[in-house]
Design a protein around this motif. Structure first.
Motif, PDB file in Angstrom:
ATOM      1  N   LYS A  75       1.064  -1.700   0.661  1.00  0.00           N
ATOM      2  CA  LYS A  75      -0.084  -0.303   0.191  1.00  0.00           C
ATOM      3  C   LYS A  75       1.103   0.815  -0.323  1.00  0.00           C
ATOM      4  O   LYS A  75       1.728   1.528   0.866  1.00  0.00           O
ATOM      5  CB  LYS A  75      -0.728  -0.010   0.993  1.00  0.00           C
ATOM      6  CG  LYS A  75      -1.527  -1.260   1.361  1.00  0.00           C
ATOM      7  CD  LYS A  75      -3.064  -1.246   2.142  1.00  0.00           C
ATOM      8  CE  LYS A  75      -3.799  -2.489   2.048  1.00  0.00           C
ATOM      9  NZ  LYS A  75      -5.032  -2.381   3.436  1.00  0.00           N
ATOM     10  N   ARG A  76       0.879   2.436  -1.404  1.00  0.00           N
ATOM     11  CA  ARG A  76       1.541   2.984  -0.903  1.00  0.00           C
ATOM     12  C   ARG A  76       1.218   3.802  -0.248  1.00  0.00           C
ATOM     13  O   ARG A  76       0.078   3.942   0.434  1.00  0.00           O
ATOM     14  CB  ARG A  76       1.974   3.924  -2.391  1.00  0.00           C
ATOM     15  CG  ARG A  76       0.207   4.673  -2.547  1.00  0.00           C
ATOM     16  CD  ARG A  76       0.126   4.998  -4.540  1.00  0.00           C
ATOM     17  NE  ARG A  76      -1.395   5.198  -4.482  1.00  0.00           N
ATOM     18  CZ  ARG A  76      -1.191   6.462  -5.125  1.00  0.00           C
ATOM     19  NH1 ARG A  76      -0.223   6.860  -5.977  1.00  0.00           N
ATOM     20  NH2 ARG A  76      -2.440   7.446  -5.539  1.00  0.00           N
ATOM     21  N   ARG A  77       2.794   5.031   0.374  1.00  0.00           N
ATOM     22  CA  ARG A  77       2.919   6.130   1.423  1.00  0.00           C
ATOM     23  C   ARG A  77       2.161   5.838   2.698  1.00  0.00           C
ATOM     24  O   ARG A  77       1.873   5.909   3.356  1.00  0.00           O
ATOM     25  CB  ARG A  77       1.577   7.620   0.921  1.00  0.00           C
ATOM     26  CG  ARG A  77       1.992   7.459  -0.159  1.00  0.00           C
ATOM     27  CD  ARG A  77       1.460   9.155  -0.980  1.00  0.00           C
ATOM     28  NE  ARG A  77       0.002   8.862  -0.724  1.00  0.00           N
ATOM     29  CZ  ARG A  77      -0.596   8.908  -2.312  1.00  0.00           C
ATOM     30  NH1 ARG A  77       0.449   8.766  -3.034  1.00  0.00           N
ATOM     31  NH2 ARG A  77      -1.991   7.797  -2.265  1.00  0.00           N
ATOM     32  N   LYS A  78       2.042   4.132   2.882  1.00  0.00           N
ATOM     33  CA  LYS A  78       2.117   3.478   4.126  1.00  0.00           C
ATOM     34  C   LYS A  78       2.562   2.836   5.178  1.00  0.00           C
ATOM     35  O   LYS A  78       2.246   2.892   6.037  1.00  0.00           O
ATOM     36  CB  LYS A  78       0.762   3.188   4.060  1.00  0.00           C
ATOM     37  CG  LYS A  78      -1.037   3.155   3.647  1.00  0.00           C
ATOM     38  CD  LYS A  78      -0.844   4.519   4.030  1.00  0.00           C
ATOM     39  CE  LYS A  78      -2.540   4.735   3.519  1.00  0.00           C
ATOM     40  NZ  LYS A  78      -2.618   6.329   3.630  1.00  0.00           N
ATOM     41  N   GLY A  79       4.298   2.627   3.835  1.00  0.00           N
ATOM     42  CA  GLY A  79       4.772   1.824   5.029  1.00  0.00           C
ATOM     43  C   GLY A  79       4.435   0.360   4.709  1.00  0.00           C
ATOM     44  O   GLY A  79       4.952  -0.435   5.918  1.00  0.00           O
ATOM     45  N   TYR A  80       3.387   0.013   4.272  1.00  0.00           N
ATOM     46  CA  TYR A  80       3.018  -1.685   4.454  1.00  0.00           C
ATOM     47  C   TYR A  80       3.786  -2.286   2.909  1.00  0.00           C
ATOM     48  O   TYR A  80       2.759  -1.708   1.893  1.00  0.00           O
ATOM     49  CB  TYR A  80       1.700  -1.975   4.346  1.00  0.00           C
ATOM     50  CG  TYR A  80       1.115  -2.527   4.663  1.00  0.00           C
ATOM     51  CD1 TYR A  80       0.626  -3.436   5.627  1.00  0.00           C
ATOM     52  CD2 TYR A  80       0.037  -3.613   2.850  1.00  0.00           C
ATOM     53  CE1 TYR A  80       0.165  -4.831   5.336  1.00  0.00           C
ATOM     54  CE2 TYR A  80       0.232  -4.480   3.343  1.00  0.00           C
ATOM     55  CZ  TYR A  80      -0.030  -5.328   4.189  1.00  0.00           C
ATOM     56  OH  TYR A  80      -0.872  -6.719   3.618  1.00  0.00           O
ATOM     57  N   GLN A  81       4.497  -3.394   2.908  1.00  0.00           N
ATOM     58  CA  GLN A  81       4.559  -4.057   2.389  1.00  0.00           C
ATOM     59  C   GLN A  81       4.902  -6.063   2.808  1.00  0.00           C
ATOM     60  O   GLN A  81       5.560  -5.765   3.671  1.00  0.00           O
ATOM     61  CB  GLN A  81       5.332  -3.976   1.296  1.00  0.00           C
ATOM     62  CG  GLN A  81       6.704  -3.428   1.985  1.00  0.00           C
ATOM     63  CD  GLN A  81       8.196  -2.707   1.105  1.00  0.00           C
ATOM     64  OE1 GLN A  81       7.758  -2.717  -0.085  1.00  0.00           O
ATOM     65  NE2 GLN A  81       8.900  -3.645   1.548  1.00  0.00           N
ATOM     66  N   VAL A  82       3.927  -6.808   2.267  1.00  0.00           N
ATOM     67  CA  VAL A  82       3.899  -7.544   2.676  1.00  0.00           C
ATOM     68  C   VAL A  82       4.904  -8.814   1.397  1.00  0.00           C
ATOM     69  O   VAL A  82       3.921  -9.008   0.240  1.00  0.00           O
ATOM     70  CB  VAL A  82       2.975  -8.354   3.194  1.00  0.00           C
ATOM     71  CG1 VAL A  82       3.003 -10.258   4.038  1.00  0.00           C
ATOM     72  CG2 VAL A  82       2.773  -7.665   4.585  1.00  0.00           C
TER      73      VAL A  82
END
Length: 104
Positions: free
Chosen positions: A79-86
């Motif tokens: 999710k961009r600009r949210k600091g979320y990556q899995v």
């Protein structure tokens, strides 16, 4: 001669001496199985038998060669600009089947 069979919800076009990968089956290795959900058969000379939905007397004899896993699929979520990556991986459990005989 070829046939179209249904194995665990998927349809496969098979001929004698074909090796196909299907979803994991419960039978052991080197065990013979009978596939009785035959949807269509063809003799190779243009004669085609179509079932409604399956052919009654048609059967496909097969042998389970081995159980294996498929290629790894990478699942990446972000999710961009949210600091979320899995990042996750997944490998399907498969069974290799040798088609021995088609009877119509």
């Amino acid at each position: 001669m070829y046939a179209i069979v249904e194995i665990s919800g998927h349809q496969y076009k098979v001929a004698e001496k074909d090796v196909i990968f299907v979803d994991r089956q419960q039978a052991d290795e080197n065990k013979k199985i009978t596939l009785d959900k035959v949807l269509l058969t063809s003799d190779g000379n243009g004669k085609v038998n179509v079932g409604t939905p399956v052919l009654e007397k048609a059967k496909v004899q097969a042998k389970i060669v081995d159980h294996t896993k498929g290629d790894k699929m990478i699942v990446f979520k972000k999710k961009r600009r949210k600091g979320y990556q899995v990042t996750r991986g997944h490998r399907r459990h498969l069974t290799r089947i040798l088609i021995e005989k088609i009877t119509a």
